[in-house]
Scaffold this motif. Structure first.
Motif, PDB file in Angstrom:
ATOM      1  N   VAL A 287     -11.867 -45.285 -71.890  1.00 52.33           N
ATOM      2  CA  VAL A 287     -13.192 -45.920 -71.838  1.00 52.33           C
ATOM      3  C   VAL A 287     -14.000 -45.675 -73.117  1.00 52.33           C
ATOM      4  CG1 VAL A 287     -13.271 -45.772 -69.339  1.00 52.33           C
ATOM      5  CG2 VAL A 287     -14.253 -43.926 -70.694  1.00 52.33           C
ATOM      6  N   LEU A 288     -13.455 -44.900 -74.061  1.00 56.51           N
ATOM      7  CA  LEU A 288     -14.163 -44.720 -75.323  1.00 56.51           C
ATOM      8  C   LEU A 288     -14.160 -46.025 -76.104  1.00 56.51           C
ATOM      9  CD1 LEU A 288     -12.834 -41.222 -76.498  1.00 56.51           C
ATOM     10  CD2 LEU A 288     -14.992 -41.754 -75.362  1.00 56.51           C
ATOM     11  N   PRO A 289     -15.244 -46.325 -76.839  1.00 58.42           N
ATOM     12  CA  PRO A 289     -15.342 -47.614 -77.544  1.00 58.42           C
ATOM     13  C   PRO A 289     -14.183 -47.874 -78.498  1.00 58.42           C
ATOM     14  CG  PRO A 289     -17.458 -46.481 -77.536  1.00 58.42           C
ATOM     15  CD  PRO A 289     -16.461 -45.511 -76.979  1.00 58.42           C
ATOM     16  N   GLU A 290     -13.670 -46.819 -79.150  1.00 58.76           N
ATOM     17  CA  GLU A 290     -12.615 -47.000 -80.140  1.00 58.76           C
ATOM     18  C   GLU A 290     -11.217 -46.961 -79.550  1.00 58.76           C
ATOM     19  OE1 GLU A 290     -13.952 -42.630 -80.245  1.00 58.76           O
ATOM     20  OE2 GLU A 290     -14.822 -44.626 -79.974  1.00 58.76           O
ATOM     21  N   ALA A 291     -11.092 -46.792 -78.228  1.00 59.57           N
ATOM     22  CA  ALA A 291      -9.783 -46.675 -77.605  1.00 59.57           C
ATOM     23  C   ALA A 291      -9.066 -48.024 -77.607  1.00 59.57           C
ATOM     24  CB  ALA A 291      -9.922 -46.168 -76.177  1.00 59.57           C
ATOM     25  N   PRO A 292      -7.757 -48.029 -77.909  1.00 62.44           N
ATOM     26  CA  PRO A 292      -7.011 -49.294 -77.868  1.00 62.44           C
ATOM     27  C   PRO A 292      -6.744 -49.725 -76.435  1.00 62.44           C
ATOM     28  CG  PRO A 292      -5.534 -47.453 -78.337  1.00 62.44           C
ATOM     29  CD  PRO A 292      -6.926 -46.886 -78.312  1.00 62.44           C
ATOM     30  N   GLY A 293      -6.534 -51.024 -76.247  1.00 60.57           N
ATOM     31  CA  GLY A 293      -6.198 -51.528 -74.916  1.00 60.57           C
ATOM     32  C   GLY A 293      -7.388 -51.601 -73.984  1.00 60.57           C
TER      33      GLY A 293
END
Length: 326
Positions: free
Chosen positions: A251-257
């Motif tokens: 759920v972090l903004p920079e997380a892929p997918g």
């Protein structure tokens, strides 16, 4: 490097209401914090993080298990506990609630000195603590009241109140949760500088994995009273092994997918499920991946061991373990 603080087999239970089963808020935890190390304890609200932190500080006696500080068992009463609280200090998340609105900044910071019978120069000690916390010149803040300060300044006063006793360990419970984004970086930088300048150890309790990435050396991920994954911040946050950690990171903004949406709420700590305690919400089990790996039955029925408290990479997950073996 030897551990400054070490918890072994720690368990904290609370009696249930009206004959209900007892709640296992902390249900078997081993955790070491080395000298000069910052450990982030992360997890959802209600997973037992704060109860564990308070037990490590001597505020909540454990039902079983032991806490060692500097090699000596922690005593939960009398003069020994008072002496320990001088060496280990708590920083709470809400500075407005932590500070008495009727006390000046000077009195708020000096309170710990007076409780512990400090015999040195009180004014100098308070000034040094405020200066270390980034409030300079410190004399300018002596006669101010909490309502006259910004949120970031109030949090610095709370940190100064902990520093004034020259502690070796700080336990910070969501130290920036109530602050504006513009101020959070300043407080995190302050904590890092205190570690560099004073050699402080710290346990930072947070639900924010982004905060953990910016401040911690090591991460312990907690779910339903138990640590389910631990390792260096780089290991855990760049290559999470436990499905719960993967969900938190997604759920972090920079997380892929796409973000992983967990079903339901964390189980009641008075009714901990059998097998892996995360299995009822596990996206890996739900998707069939655990079945294909041949561990679905273990996930539902086989209890996982308590992870050791050291710094090595560990995960309490049947599926992750099967991937390593495969």
């Amino acid at each position: 490097m030897s551990a400054l603080l070490s918890a072994s087999g720690l368990q904290v239970t609370f009696p249930g209401r009206r004959g209900a089963p007892e709640a296992r808020a902390v249900d078997g935890v081993d955790l070491d914090i080395k000298r000069g190390e910052i450990v982030a304890l992360v997890g959802e609200s209600g997973c037992g993080k704060t109860t564990l932190a308070r037990s490590l500080l001597g505020l909540v006696p454990p039902t079983s298990g032991q806490v060692l500080f500097d090699g000596s068992p922690l005593t939960y009463r009398g003069k020994a506990l008072k002496a320990y609280r001088k060496r280990a200090q708590l920083v709470l998340q809400d500075p407005s609630g932590s500070l008495n609105p009727r006390h000046t900044v000077y009195d708020a910071v000096a309170e710990g000195l007076r409780i512990h019978g400090y015999t040195g120069d009180e004014r100098e000690a308070v000034a040094n603590a405020l200066s270390r916390a980034g409030l300079r010149p410190p004399e300018r803040f002596f006669l101010r009241y909490p309502h006259e300060l910004s949120g970031g300044q109030r949090q610095r006063v709370v940190i100064a109140g902990a520093l004034v006793l020259d502690p070796e360990l700080i336990v910070a419970d969501e130290p920036v949760a109530s602050l504006d984004a513009s101020v959070r970086g300043e407080i995190l930088a302050l904590l890092l500088s205190l570690r560099a300048d004073l050699g402080l150890s710290a346990l930072v309790v947070t639900h924010d994995l982004g905060l953990a990435w910016n401040i911690a050396d090591r991460v312990a991920v907690m779910y339903l009273g138990r640590i389910v994954e631990t390792g260096t911040v780089e290991e855990v946050l760049t290559s999470p092994q436990h499905p719960y950690t993967q969900a938190l990171l997604s759920v972090l903004p920079e997380a892929p997918g796409d973000p992983v949406v967990l079903t339901g709420e964390p189980p009641d700590p008075s009714r901990i499920p059998g097998g892996c305690r995360f299995h009822a919400r596990c996206q890996v089990l739900d998707s069939g991946e655990a079945e294909r790996a041949g561990v679905a039955g273990d996930c539902r029925r086989t209890v996982l061991p308590v992870l050791s408290g050291g710094g090595e990479r560990q995960v309490a997950c049947h599926w992750a373990s099967a991937k390593v073996r495969g």
